[in-house]
Design an enzyme around this catalytic site. Structure first.
Site, PDB file in Angstrom:
ATOM      1  N   ASN A   8     -96.939 -77.497  63.681  1.00 16.08           N
ATOM      2  CA  ASN A   8     -96.711 -78.180  62.412  1.00 16.08           C
ATOM      3  C   ASN A   8     -97.697 -77.609  61.399  1.00 16.08           C
ATOM      4  O   ASN A   8     -98.879 -77.909  61.442  1.00 16.08           O
ATOM      5  CB  ASN A   8     -96.939 -79.688  62.631  1.00 16.08           C
ATOM      6  CG  ASN A   8     -96.881 -80.486  61.345  1.00 16.08           C
ATOM      7  OD1 ASN A   8     -96.499 -79.965  60.292  1.00 16.08           O
ATOM      8  ND2 ASN A   8     -97.262 -81.749  61.419  1.00 16.08           N
ATOM      9  N   LYS A  10     -97.870 -78.183  58.340  1.00 15.36           N
ATOM     10  CA  LYS A  10     -98.173 -79.155  57.272  1.00 15.36           C
ATOM     11  C   LYS A  10     -98.061 -78.457  55.902  1.00 15.36           C
ATOM     12  O   LYS A  10     -97.242 -77.554  55.751  1.00 15.36           O
ATOM     13  CB  LYS A  10     -99.531 -79.805  57.507  1.00 15.36           C
ATOM     14  CG  LYS A  10     -99.623 -80.403  58.929  1.00 15.36           C
ATOM     15  CD  LYS A  10    -100.764 -81.333  59.139  1.00 15.36           C
ATOM     16  CE  LYS A  10    -100.728 -81.849  60.581  1.00 15.36           C
ATOM     17  NZ  LYS A  10    -101.743 -82.873  60.826  1.00 15.36           N
ATOM     18  N   HIS A  93     -93.850 -88.565  61.012  1.00 17.28           N
ATOM     19  CA  HIS A  93     -95.246 -88.159  61.250  1.00 17.28           C
ATOM     20  C   HIS A  93     -96.170 -89.209  60.616  1.00 17.28           C
ATOM     21  O   HIS A  93     -95.854 -89.775  59.571  1.00 17.28           O
ATOM     22  CB  HIS A  93     -95.497 -86.783  60.631  1.00 17.28           C
ATOM     23  CG  HIS A  93     -96.814 -86.205  61.028  1.00 17.28           C
ATOM     24  ND1 HIS A  93     -97.995 -86.600  60.442  1.00 17.28           N
ATOM     25  CD2 HIS A  93     -97.152 -85.297  61.971  1.00 17.28           C
ATOM     26  CE1 HIS A  93     -98.991 -85.940  61.017  1.00 17.28           C
ATOM     27  NE2 HIS A  93     -98.510 -85.148  61.951  1.00 17.28           N
ATOM     28  N   GLU A  95     -98.712 -88.943  58.890  1.00 15.98           N
ATOM     29  CA  GLU A  95     -99.081 -88.653  57.499  1.00 15.98           C
ATOM     30  C   GLU A  95     -97.992 -89.116  56.542  1.00 15.98           C
ATOM     31  O   GLU A  95     -98.262 -89.493  55.401  1.00 15.98           O
ATOM     32  CB  GLU A  95     -99.393 -87.155  57.341  1.00 15.98           C
ATOM     33  CG  GLU A  95    -100.743 -86.823  57.955  1.00 15.98           C
ATOM     34  CD  GLU A  95    -100.903 -85.402  58.456  1.00 15.98           C
ATOM     35  OE1 GLU A  95    -100.103 -84.532  58.080  1.00 15.98           O
ATOM     36  OE2 GLU A  95    -101.839 -85.178  59.254  1.00 15.98           O
ATOM     37  N   GLU A 160     -98.655 -89.228  69.006  1.00 16.66           N
ATOM     38  CA  GLU A 160     -99.789 -88.699  68.257  1.00 16.66           C
ATOM     39  C   GLU A 160    -100.673 -89.852  67.805  1.00 16.66           C
ATOM     40  O   GLU A 160    -100.401 -90.469  66.755  1.00 16.66           O
ATOM     41  CB  GLU A 160     -99.309 -87.935  67.021  1.00 16.66           C
ATOM     42  CG  GLU A 160     -98.437 -86.747  67.331  1.00 16.66           C
ATOM     43  CD  GLU A 160     -98.486 -85.725  66.203  1.00 16.66           C
ATOM     44  OE1 GLU A 160     -98.911 -84.592  66.465  1.00 16.66           O
ATOM     45  OE2 GLU A 160     -98.138 -86.072  65.067  1.00 16.66           O
ATOM     46  N   GLY A 166    -106.214 -84.065  63.556  1.00 18.02           N
ATOM     47  CA  GLY A 166    -107.093 -83.333  62.649  1.00 18.02           C
ATOM     48  C   GLY A 166    -108.559 -83.698  62.771  1.00 18.02           C
ATOM     49  O   GLY A 166    -109.362 -83.330  61.913  1.00 18.02           O
ATOM     50  N   SER A 205    -105.231 -82.902  67.844  1.00 18.78           N
ATOM     51  CA  SER A 205    -106.356 -82.034  68.216  1.00 18.78           C
ATOM     52  C   SER A 205    -106.118 -81.258  69.504  1.00 18.78           C
ATOM     53  O   SER A 205    -107.036 -81.079  70.307  1.00 18.78           O
ATOM     54  CB  SER A 205    -107.661 -82.838  68.298  1.00 18.78           C
ATOM     55  OG  SER A 205    -107.981 -83.355  67.014  1.00 18.78           O
TER      56      SER A 205
HETATM   57  P1  PGA Z   1    -103.792 -81.534  64.720  1.00 19.63           P
HETATM   58  O1  PGA Z   1    -102.450 -82.168  64.084  1.00 19.63           O
HETATM   59  O2  PGA Z   1    -103.375 -80.641  65.864  1.00 19.63           O
HETATM   60  O3  PGA Z   1    -104.416 -80.771  63.581  1.00 19.63           O
HETATM   61  O4  PGA Z   1    -104.633 -82.668  65.183  1.00 19.63           O
HETATM   62  C1  PGA Z   1    -101.411 -82.601  64.915  1.00 19.63           C
HETATM   63  C2  PGA Z   1    -100.279 -83.124  64.066  1.00 19.63           C
HETATM   64  O5  PGA Z   1    -100.526 -83.771  63.047  1.00 19.63           O
HETATM   65  O6  PGA Z   1     -99.101 -82.904  64.388  1.00 19.63           O
END
Ligand code: PGA
Length: 244
Positions: A8, A10, A93, A95, A160, A166, A205
């Site tokens: 992803n 983003k 997601h 976010e 997640e 992140g 992560s």
């Molecule tokens: P990350 O993000 O690997 O940077 O923690 C995962 C995601 O949001 O899909």
């Protein structure tokens, strides 16, 4: 079932670096024992699709609107993603749930729109830190699954935990195993035998140094990778860690 490693990107990538990343991935993806998916920003779908055409890497969007077209300034529909070369789409997601106030009901409508357009949805679920600290992590994820997945759901789930995204602080192997077992039970309860075949990814992560341990856990059907998917060497290392 083969594991799915999904990247992803983003809101990262301009034409030059996004296409360069896709080119390196294309060159390095031969002989992998997993399915590989990249989800660039909508503006890069077509150029990345052209680079990945004929390779083993498939393409996805990061969100879609619930309507196929219409007066929705700034939004992108599922048929548009399909038209730009995507076969998959990430939905719900955290976010988007947080920044755009997306509810389970809206995510469910988006799943229906994606399916109608011929896209496979990856539906994200996961608890916040506060929900985990107050012992409500399974309840939260249970509600998200019940509310976000329509009858006859065909796609993938990504667990997640919001606090792991992140932050460099992935969930422990024990927490991943516990939650994936719970999600599997919920899917079986909601979809019967079809629920046994739905892949459940872990995200939050995932890095080359923790990927093998996470991907070896029961009921982990792959990984949804954010930050590390922007580094082709790291992303391919995670893909090589997939269980065969
Ligand atoms: P990350 O993000 O690997 O940077 O923690 C995962 C995601 O949001 O899909």
């Amino acid at each position: 079932m083969r594991q799915l490693i999904a990247g992803n990107w983003k809101m990262n990538g301009l034409l030059a670096d996004g296409t360069a990343l896709a080119q390196v991935l294309r060159q390095g993806c031969d002989g992998l024992g997993c399915d590989l998916l990249v989800c660039p920003p909508a503006t890069l779908l077509r150029p990345v699709a052209d680079i990945l055409a004929g390779s083993a890497i498939v393409l996805g969007g990061q969100d879609c609107h619930q309507a196929p077209n219409g007066a929705h300034t700034g939004d992108v529909s599922a048929p548009m993603l399909r038209d730009a070369g995507a076969n998959w789409v990430i939905l719900g997601h955290s976010e988007r749930r947080q920044n755009h106030h997306e509810t389970d009901e809206l995510v469910r409508e988006k799943v229906l729109a994606a399916t109608a357009a011929g896209l496979l949805p990856i539906v994200c679920v996961g608890e916040t830190e506060e929900q985990r600290e107050t012992g409500r992590e399974t309840e939260t994820v249970g509600w998200q699954i019940a509310g976000s997945l329509p009858d006859g759901f065909s796609g993938v789930i990504a667990y997640e935990p919001v606090w792991a995204i992140g932050t460099g602080r992935a969930a422990t192997e024990r927490d991943v195993a516990t939650m994936h077992a719970f999600i599997r039970e919920e899917l079986r309860r909601q979809f019967g035998t079809a629920g046994a075949a739905i892949r459940i990814l872990y995200g939050g992560s995932v890095k080359p140094d923790n990927a093998a341990a996470i991907l070896a856990l029961p009921e982990v059907g792959g990984a949804l990778v954010g930050g590390a998917s922007l580094d082709p060497a790291a992303f391919l290392a995670i893909a090589r860690a997939a269980r065969i």
